[in-house]
Design a protein around this motif. Sequence first.
Motif, PDB file in Angstrom:
ATOM      1  N   HIS A 113      13.427 -10.355   3.421  1.00 13.80           N
ATOM      2  CA  HIS A 113      12.527  -9.315   3.915  1.00 13.80           C
ATOM      3  C   HIS A 113      12.786  -8.106   3.038  1.00 13.80           C
ATOM      4  CE1 HIS A 113      11.982  -6.037   7.230  1.00 13.80           C
ATOM      5  NE2 HIS A 113      10.796  -6.324   6.733  1.00 13.80           N
ATOM      6  N   ASN A 117       9.149  -1.216   5.974  1.00 16.86           N
ATOM      7  CA  ASN A 117       8.644  -1.672   7.258  1.00 16.86           C
ATOM      8  C   ASN A 117       8.838  -0.552   8.284  1.00 16.86           C
ATOM      9  OD1 ASN A 117       7.677  -3.280   9.373  1.00 16.86           O
ATOM     10  ND2 ASN A 117       8.769  -5.097   8.631  1.00 16.86           N
ATOM     11  N   GLU A 155       9.690  -5.375  13.320  1.00 15.65           N
ATOM     12  CA  GLU A 155       9.184  -6.731  13.421  1.00 15.65           C
ATOM     13  C   GLU A 155       8.951  -7.333  12.050  1.00 15.65           C
ATOM     14  OE1 GLU A 155       6.283  -7.339  16.369  1.00 15.65           O
ATOM     15  OE2 GLU A 155       5.841  -9.382  15.703  1.00 15.65           O
ATOM     16  N   TYR A 156       9.527  -8.513  11.866  1.00 14.80           N
ATOM     17  CA  TYR A 156       9.222  -9.321  10.685  1.00 14.80           C
ATOM     18  C   TYR A 156       9.334 -10.782  11.135  1.00 14.80           C
ATOM     19  CZ  TYR A 156       9.011 -10.932   5.859  1.00 14.80           C
ATOM     20  OH  TYR A 156       8.619 -11.550   4.688  1.00 14.80           O
TER      21      TYR A 156
END
Lengths: 193, 251
Positions: A113, A117, A155-156
């Motif tokens: 990731h 974000n 959130e990922y």
Amino acid sequence: MKTAIVKYNAGNIQSVAFALERLCREGVITDDPKQIENADKVIFPGVGEASSAMRFLEEKGLDRVIKNLRQPVLGICLGLQLMCEFSEENHTQCLNLFPAKVKRFDTNLKIPHVGWNQVYNLRSPLFEGVEEGSFVYFVHSYFAELNQYTIAGTEYGNRFSAAIQFNNFTATQFHPERSGKNGERILKNFLDL
Amino acid sequence: MLAKRIIPCLDIRNGRTVKGINFENITDVGDPVEMGQLYSEQGADELVYLDITATHEKRKTLPQLVRRIAKNLNIPFTVGGGVSELSDAEVLLENGADKLSINSAAVTQPEIITKLAGKYGSQFVVVAVDARFENGEWEVYVNGGRKPTGRELFSWVREAEERGAGEILFTSMNHDGTKNGYAVEALKRMAAEVSIPVIASGGAGQKIHFKEVFEKTEAEAALAASVFHYGEIPIPSLKKYLAGEGLPVRV
């Protein structure tokens, strides 16, 4: 008014020291237990692999030093993960300062990731002046579960802890030192605790 | 929501940002640190610095420059250009580089990817790939796009991932410099075949090209140089446009 930055076999430690310089704060990169214990604040940064990092900390006796600190401590990225109970990364027993397990992202999304974000449900003085939904910079393949001490979520694929706080221990999964103005504010908030 | 990244690329020679076409007519466009800070203020998500200085001089100048960038920049940056040994990488990381991009060395000695990823973690290792589409096949080139390798693009990218690359930076030599848009078909296939992030490079000329690459492919980031350096596409207006098109960007 010194901040100790814990030196161990993980990367990106220098960039934390530079971030403190930009805020005109004094930071010392050290693996000396005395210097760490006597610092006003301690930052436990790092990018790397959990099991070899834990082994290194244990060999140097830094695991006990960190666990017993009473001043404000800020873990960053791998630092946050090592402050949890257990990491799935090479099945590593960690420092157990937060009651959370660290798991690998199990999604069809790209891993690691990497990138900017958003953080939500901000509930800590650490985020004073930082808006809900602000973007911060992440780079990681493992995440800490949400738990009762989560102070920010992201959130990922699934939701996870972007930041955790318990007693004097605070940690962020993202990199405040590389998160632009929001990151600077978060670091400053920690240094002003 | 993870944002799609916009990445300006700065070519460095002897410690200055330069711009030239195919290594010719190189002109000085500014100080790398000042330009980086300006891009950061304008909303760039990340920067790539590519050193095109001759190797023997670079050993002295690049670590100092990396240190100066790391001291002054508050967003992530990647450094590339002539990293051929583990020791080169070490010096750059110690001076504060967030990521390293390796290109020719990765092709000629792929074990360098394995070593770097093993020692520092995959997130430090960006494998940059230059390739040209000819006679129905994508071929990997090295040495700044001057030397064909006979290696097929997609199998190489999969190998780089298996060896521990954290991201792929793919430049289509057919599209680079044309300003006609990114290599959408190749990027679409590449991003579907690997599970690490892919950065698109080569061909950006208009805002719509960024929209296309993010809508039609799973690329996580788009890199460009001249459209940013010459102010043809200001980053704030690009971000605003992409957000208006419903794409996840950091504004």
